[in-house]
Design a protein around this motif. Structure first.
Motif, short mmCIF file in Angstrom:
data_model
loop_
_atom_site.label_atom_id
_atom_site.label_comp_id
_atom_site.label_asym_id
_atom_site.label_seq_id
_atom_site.Cartn_x
_atom_site.Cartn_y
_atom_site.Cartn_z
N TYR A 126 0.84 -1.20 0.00
CA TYR A 126 0.00 0.00 0.00
C TYR A 126 0.87 1.24 0.00
O TYR A 126 1.88 1.31 0.71
N CYS A 127 0.52 2.22 -0.84
CA CYS A 127 1.26 3.49 -0.84
C CYS A 127 0.42 4.52 -0.09
O CYS A 127 -0.68 4.86 -0.53
N GLU A 128 0.98 5.02 1.01
CA GLU A 128 0.24 5.97 1.84
C GLU A 128 0.05 7.30 1.10
O GLU A 128 -0.95 7.98 1.27
N LYS A 129 1.03 7.63 0.26
CA LYS A 129 0.97 8.93 -0.41
C LYS A 129 -0.07 8.93 -1.53
O LYS A 129 -0.84 9.85 -1.68
N CYS A 130 -0.08 7.86 -2.33
CA CYS A 130 -1.00 7.81 -3.46
C CYS A 130 -2.35 7.24 -3.06
O CYS A 130 -3.31 7.34 -3.82
N LYS A 131 -2.41 6.60 -1.92
CA LYS A 131 -3.64 5.93 -1.46
C LYS A 131 -4.07 4.84 -2.45
O LYS A 131 -5.22 4.74 -2.83
N PHE B 257 -4.08 8.50 -11.05
CA PHE B 257 -4.59 7.55 -10.06
C PHE B 257 -4.82 8.22 -8.70
O PHE B 257 -5.75 7.88 -7.99
N ARG B 258 -3.99 9.20 -8.35
CA ARG B 258 -4.22 9.91 -7.09
C ARG B 258 -5.56 10.63 -7.12
O ARG B 258 -6.28 10.67 -6.14
N LYS B 259 -5.87 11.20 -8.30
CA LYS B 259 -7.14 11.91 -8.44
C LYS B 259 -8.31 10.94 -8.24
O LYS B 259 -9.27 11.25 -7.54
N VAL C 187 9.43 0.00 -4.25
CA VAL C 187 8.87 1.34 -4.09
C VAL C 187 7.60 1.46 -4.92
O VAL C 187 7.33 0.62 -5.79
N CYS C 188 6.83 2.51 -4.65
CA CYS C 188 5.59 2.72 -5.39
C CYS C 188 5.90 3.03 -6.86
O CYS C 188 6.72 3.90 -7.14
N PRO C 189 5.28 2.34 -7.80
CA PRO C 189 5.57 2.60 -9.22
C PRO C 189 5.15 4.00 -9.65
O PRO C 189 5.63 4.51 -10.66
N LEU C 190 4.24 4.62 -8.90
CA LEU C 190 3.75 5.94 -9.29
C LEU C 190 4.62 7.05 -8.73
O LEU C 190 4.98 7.97 -9.44
N CYS C 191 4.94 6.98 -7.42
CA CYS C 191 5.63 8.12 -6.81
C CYS C 191 7.01 7.75 -6.26
O CYS C 191 7.69 8.59 -5.70
N GLN C 192 7.41 6.49 -6.38
CA GLN C 192 8.73 6.03 -5.92
C GLN C 192 8.94 6.21 -4.42
O GLN C 192 10.05 6.36 -3.95
ZN ZN Z 1 2.83 6.16 -4.37
#
Ligand code: ZN
Lengths: 221, 450
Positions: A3-8, B402-404, A17-22
């Motif tokens: 689970y990525c806390e930053k991207c939810k 995706f965050r949105k 690491v998270c593929p979206l925000c690392q």
């Molecule tokens: Zn993330």
């Protein structure tokens, strides 16, 4: 699942690491969730052989030319050597580029070898050997090779047939030189033209339908 | 009947004509549809299923050859061999001069991947084939447990399946001047070094997504397109906002013109949004997108666009130009056209399967090769797959997208192909798994030999 806390978002698979925000992920991963296999990067790069041969050719030309410059004498013999290297390089390149289609390769090589030999003949003071011998002999060789290949590779018989026609038409060209009196020795050209006309006639009479079909697909507009 | 001729040939359909000339490093013009099952794939059964399914789509067994004026497809009898996934998604399938199929079926764990060169078919045709394949596969495995055999709803004769519908609906358009390509915002960013694209997909619930869309009083497609526009917008520098953002949306023309073809039959519409003149709040974006869809998605508008495209093929000067010359021109034309496009959104829609098969299928997803960034949407039951393929190194647009969605209350599961920058996973984790795998493979080899 991770689970990525930053991207939810949940992240599946084996990720550090998270593929979206690392950013760091929480939770535990399970490798079973991976949807793409981990692949080794392919090492083979398509045109490596071509590059290697090109480099060797350049190296040879540079060495030959610089040796010529360093040695005393006023004949530019290295020019011939360079031209020879270039011709060999061209033939090999075409050979590699068309390696997946041997029959096509023969037609291309025929064209290149005959044209280059005419050029050589012209720039070495026109002795006529290119038209007297090289052109007719190459045509005959190409026709025989194509015919033999068509028997060996049955699935490609139609392709071979088409190239047989092309080679046959090309092989009639010596006849033109014959009638315009540009030849010193006529036997090879005459034999070549005869073989070409015979093979063209045979192909058209006995396999005309397939030729027509092959032409219609290759020449459709 | 003419299908069965071993050496029959066909022209490329109108849309396919530009693909071979414009295939490039990352944009191989290959797309991949995957079906994820609930249990690991059995290779032998899959091979049998593939042999059976391909009989219904014989025109997929073709090789492409160069003519003097156009490329053409030739039927061939090469075997369609199912194999474990061993190449990056959407890798090259057509190699000039080589005799190989333009279709590839692979499997990895629970997933069956179907990759097709765009010349053969568009998304709809590929989905039809994948559905048939999965149906054959599951019937072979579980057929005895059902009372009724599952039937894929696809009623078309073989000639209909390989017919070129562009020809059927072509009518000459009166010389409407072609508009000059206006420059659109082009996403700047470092391109990936390797030739494989990075795929990131998010899986969410259809119900949740529809609920979110309804909160903005709109449909799912419009909502997701608008979120995509906003995600790109947030990555635009202020200076670049003078260019409009243009999303290209492929449209399945079968919904507007009656056709059952499994070859290409799609058109493109453009969704434009100009942040210089239009407000940048989310509801205005939604309004513009939904209006564009309404005006562009009519039979009249689509047939105009379709005829514009087909006009190229019917132009006598283009037709008699030698293939090599055509390739250069089409490539140049493509780069000019690319200036007018920011990204692509492609909605495959809902994939329906017969009821008996539902317990065995988890989901479907789709990836398309691209030079830029492309979003594909497809849903199965309650699973909505939002699949990004991207030629860029950064994943900022995906992150914002995706965050949105997460902000709007969607639960999202992210999955992605490997990112090269990442450190290698710890060795200890990988070892036991591998050592467990090897004996099994050996066993298989032994049993095959005996
Ligand atoms: Zn993330």
């Amino acid at each position: 699942m991770l689970y990525c806390e930053k991207c939810k978002v949940y992240v599946s698979g084996q990720k550090t690491v998270c593929p979206l925000c690392q950013n760091e992920l929480s939770g535990a991963f399970s490798p079973e969730e991976e949807i793409f296999p981990k692949l080794k990067k392919p090492k083979y790069s398509g045109h490596f052989l071509m590059r290697l041969i090109t480099f060797i050719a350049i190296a040879a030309a540079v060495i030959v030319t610089s040796v010529d410059i360093m040695l005393p004498g006023n004949v530019w013999w290295s020019l011939f050597a360079d031209a020879g290297i270039f011709c060999a390089w061209l033939c090999i390149m075409v050979g590699i580029a068309k390696r997946h289609n041997v029959i096509k390769k023969i037609t291309f090589e025929l064209l290149i070898v005959t044209l280059l030999s005419v050029l050589w003949d012209i720039y070495t003071g026109w002795h006529g050997w290119s038209l007297d011998y090289v052109l007719p002999c190459c045509c005959v060789a190409a026709i025989i090779a194509t015919a033999v290949l068509s028997l060996i590779f049955k699935p490609q018989a139609r392709e071979a047939l088409f190239h047989l026609v092309l080679n046959g038409l090309y092989g009639i060209i010596p006849l033109f030189f014959l009638f315009t009196d540009r030849l010193r020795i006529i036997y090879p050209s005459m034999i070549c033209a005869a073989i070409c006309i015979l093979s063209l006639a045979a192909v058209i009479l006995f396999d005309g339908k397939r030729i027509k079909e092959e032409l219609s697909r290759r020449l459709h507009v | 009947m003419s299908e069965k001729k071993p050496n029959g040939w066909r022209r490329l359909d109108n849309a396919a004509k530009i693909f071979p000339s414009t295939s490039e490093k990352t944009d191989t013009r290959v797309f991949r549809f995957s079906c994820e099952l609930t249990e690991p794939v059995d290779p032998e059964t899959l091979q049998k299923a593939a042999d059976k399914a391909i009989k219904d789509f014989p025109h997929f067994l073709s090789i492409m050859k160069k003519g003097w004026f156009w490329y053409y497809l030739e039927n061939c009898d090469l075997p369609l061999i199912v194999h474990e996934e061993n190449r990056a998604p959407c890798s090259q399938l057509y190699f000039p001069g080589r005799k190989n199929l333009l279709i590839d079926i692979s499997y990895y764990r629970c997933r069956i991947n179907l990759e097709i060169y765009h010349v053969l078919s568009d998304g709809t045709g590929a989905v039809q084939f994948l559905k048939t394949l999965v149906c054959c596969y599951l019937t072979m495995l579980h057929g005895d447990e059902w009372e009724k055999r599952p039937i894929i709803d696809y009623d078309a004769s073989r000639t209909e399946r390989s017919a070129d519908s562009f020809q059927k609906y072509y009518s000459k358009v009166k010389g409407e001047k072609r508009k000059r390509v206006r420059r659109a915002y082009n996403i700047k960013g470092e391109k990936r070094e390797t030739e494989d694209l990075r795929m990131i997909e998010g899986i969410t619930s259809v119900k949740e997504a529809i609920a979110a869309a309804h909160r903005f009083d709109t449909t799912l497609t419009v909502y997701l397109t608008a979120v995509f526009i906003e995600a790109i917008h947030e990555e635009m520098t202020l200076r670049k906002q003078k260019y409009p953002l243009v999303l290209m949306v492929p449209v399945n023309l079968r919904n507007y013109f009656s056709s059952e073809t499994a070859t290409n039959f799609f058109g493109m519409i453009a969704v434009k949004y100009d942040f210089k003149t239009q407000p940048d709040d989310f509801s205005s974006i939604i309004k513009t997108v939904s209006e564009t869809f309404k005006t562009e998605l009519t039979k009249e508008r689509l047939s105009v666009r379709m005829n514009e495209l087909a006009a190229l093929e019917h132009n006598p000067f283009v037709r008699i130009a030698p293939l090599g010359f055509k390739n250069i021109c089409l490539k140049a034309a493509r780069h000019i056209k690319d200036y007018g496009e920011t990204a692509v959104v492609s909605n495959i829609g809902r994939i329906k399967m017969p009821e008996q098969l539902l317990p065995y299928i988890r989901m479907f997803d789709v990836f398309v090769s691209t030079l830029k960034i492309q979003l594909q949407l497809c849903s199965f039951e309650d699973k909505l797959a939002l699949c990004f393929s991207s030629a860029f190194t950064s994943s900022d647009i995906e992150r914002r997208f995706f965050r949105k969605l997460a902000e709007h209350g969607l639960n999202i599961e992210i999955r992605c192909s490997d990112i090269d920058e990442l450190p290698e996973p710890p060795e200890e984790e990988a070892l036991p798994e591998e050592s467990g795998d090897i004996p099994e493979e050996k066993l298989d080899e032994i049993s095959e030999e005996s």
